[in-house]
Design a protein around this motif. Structure first.
Motif, PDB file in Angstrom:
ATOM      1  N   GLY A 180       0.815  -1.210   0.000  1.00 48.14           N
ATOM      2  CA  GLY A 180       0.000   0.000   0.000  1.00 48.14           C
ATOM      3  C   GLY A 180       0.840   1.248   0.000  1.00 48.14           C
ATOM      4  N   ALA A 181       0.155   2.390   0.177  1.00 51.06           N
ATOM      5  CA  ALA A 181       0.832   3.683   0.118  1.00 51.06           C
ATOM      6  C   ALA A 181       0.253   4.629   1.156  1.00 51.06           C
ATOM      7  N   LEU A 182       1.136   5.496   1.666  1.00 55.23           N
ATOM      8  CA  LEU A 182       0.745   6.596   2.549  1.00 55.23           C
ATOM      9  C   LEU A 182       1.186   7.876   1.850  1.00 55.23           C
ATOM     10  N   ALA A 183       0.352   8.897   1.872  1.00 55.40           N
ATOM     11  CA  ALA A 183       0.691  10.124   1.152  1.00 55.40           C
ATOM     12  C   ALA A 183       0.201  11.339   1.917  1.00 55.40           C
ATOM     13  N   GLY A 184       0.866  12.468   1.680  1.00 53.39           N
ATOM     14  CA  GLY A 184       0.499  13.706   2.345  1.00 53.39           C
ATOM     15  C   GLY A 184       0.037  14.774   1.374  1.00 53.39           C
ATOM     16  N   PHE A 185      -0.529  15.849   1.937  1.00 53.79           N
ATOM     17  CA  PHE A 185      -0.905  17.083   1.211  1.00 53.79           C
ATOM     18  C   PHE A 185      -1.860  16.830   0.049  1.00 53.79           C
ATOM     19  N   PRO A 186      -3.087  16.371   0.285  1.00 50.61           N
ATOM     20  CA  PRO A 186      -3.691  16.063   1.581  1.00 50.61           C
ATOM     21  C   PRO A 186      -3.323  14.660   2.061  1.00 50.61           C
TER      22      PRO A 186
END
Length: 462
Positions: A338-344
């Motif tokens: 999986g993936a984690l992302a920012g902004f948002p």
């Protein structure tokens, strides 16, 4: 066949010798640690019951560090130093207001001369020194602090040249004093939560990360005689690369445990766009004879660098303090699950997140994130968030300073070691080399001299 094999051997060894002969001197590939020096990867200094601190540079950043530090139990502000008297007087008052009338009653004050900090170190002999000055002063001040018996805590970047970074490493190992870069973003709520999620294996094996510092700061050009813009603007004009990589890169590097047992930095390639934004801004806002209009802006508006780790993983690092766009650190980590992302802030997990998404084709985001925070918030954030409120940057500054004091008082290793500060900061000079050579790969120096293999990954501290 024997002759052919011998010829092949000679060719290979000749090429190897040629490669060694042209290897950059900054690598120090064959450098051995002196017997009198100590590897600082997991170093824990003797406990300090009371942490006596001096502050050099109390303009935009140092003053807020002093204010929060002063309010913590078991601390004493013993000196404040800056070029400007008004800043020293103002920040001394901040300290007294933050701590009450009965504490920090004997603060030595230094200002005026560029070398007053040297006098301060000799006269006051602090336990620790916080350094928040012009970038080029970071290295000499950190080294000077350590050589005078103090631990050094340095604003980002830790230094601007690879040579200075090696000098910092050597000084830290020789004096057995901490030198930590003050990468506050590692203590932000989302970055701490992502670290916790990565450690729990939620995204599987991490393969790729994306980091950035995208923050439009052209307004700093208004600071022309003193203040950040007065010395930072010439950097933009003269240097072409990623000049400010650590806010985005620091957290991603710790997700991946780079320079900590599992993997380390390998090489970097880098490209910059044309330089247009600062020149256009100067032409629009200042007279033709203004000093900003006399600069030849060489630094590209946006730089993209790609890091290849020793184990073959990749990190894209971007920097842009010029273009008109919203703030972002990207803060993305891609794993096999999986993936984690920012902004948002967003989360996508193979098979979906229970009760929130059916599969990895949909992000958990917006109001749905409350359940993610509830389950995965880092225990350090839970413990210190309330105490750090109002300390700056959403509380991350306060958590960072609190942890520094806590580690020093308890005799614990710091959350960031000197090698990480140097490796994260090394992106700037290496990107400049790569851009100048048309994107040619630049190898990272191994500031640990091979000891990264013995350095434990950062734990989930509660």
């Amino acid at each position: 066949m024997k002759n052919l094999n011998r010829r092949s051997f000679i060719q290979k060894t000749s090429l190897t010798a040629a490669a060694i002969s042209i290897a950059p001197t900054y690598l120090k590939a064959n450098s051995e640690r002196p017997l009198s020096s100590t590897y600082m990867g997991g170093f824990a200094a003797p406990k300090l019951e009371k942490v006596r601190a001096a502050f050099i540079g109390v303009g935009a950043r140092g003053g807020t560090h002093a204010k929060f530090f002063a309010a913590l139990e078991g601390t004493e502000v013993v000196a404040i130093c800056d070029l400007y008297q008004d800043l020293v007087k103002e920040k001394t008052q901040w300290v007294k207001e933050a701590s009450g009338p009965d504490r920090h009653t004997n603060i030595a004050q230094y200002w005026g001369d560029e070398d007053k900090w040297r006098t301060m170190l000799k006269e006051v002999k602090p336990d620790v020194v916080f350094i928040a000055t012009n970038w080029v002063n970071h290295a000499p001040m950190a080294i000077g602090a350590m050589e005078n018996g103090a631990h050094a805590f340095v604003e980002v970047p830790i230094a601007t040249t690879i040579e200075d970074m090696w000098d910092i490493v050597d000084a830290s190992e020789r004096t057995q004093k901490h030198c930590m870069m003050l990468e506050n973003v590692n203590y932000s709520r989302d970055e701490l939560m992502f670290l916790n999620m990565c450690r729990q294996g939620l995204v599987g094996e991490i393969l790729h990360g994306e980091a950035a510092y995208i923050h439009e700061l052209r307004w700093q050009m208004e600071e022309q005689e003193r203040g950040t813009g007065s010395w930072r603007t010439p950097h933009y004009a003269k240097r072409n690369g990623n000049l400010y990589p650590t806010h985005g890169l620091g957290p991603v590097a710790q997700y991946m445990s780079l320079a900590r047992q599992e993997d380390t930095f390998g090489s970097l390639v880098s490209f910059s766009t044309p330089a247009r934004g600062r020149e256009l801004y100067a032409e629009k806002n200042y007279p033709a004879n203004h000093k900003w209009n006399q600069l030849d802006f060489k630094g590209g508006d946006l730089n993209t660098s790609i890091i290849k780790t020793a184990m073959g993983k990749t990190i894209m690092v971007q920097w842009d303090e010029t273009s008109p766009r919203p703030y972002s650190r990207l803060n993305l980590v891609q794993g096999t699950k999986g993936a984690l992302a920012g902004f948002p802030t967003r989360v996508a997990i193979e098979g979906g997140v229970e009760g929130l998404t059916e599969d990895h084709h949909s992000w958990v985001q917006g109001e749905q994130l409350e359940k993610i925070y509830e389950k995965y918030d880092h225990p350090l954030y839970k413990r210190l968030n309330e105490a750090a409120k109002g300390s700056g940057h959403g509380g991350m500054d306060g958590i960072m300073v609190y942890r520094i004091v806590e580690c020093l008082q308890k005799g614990l290793p710091l959350d960031q070691n000197v090698y990480e500060g140097c490796l994260w900061s090394a992106v700037a000079p290496l990107s400049e080399r790569s851009v100048a050579s048309g994107g040619a790969p630049q190898p990272f120096p191994d500031f640990t001299r091979g000891n990264w293999k013995e350095t434990a990954p950062l734990e989930i501290i509660s």
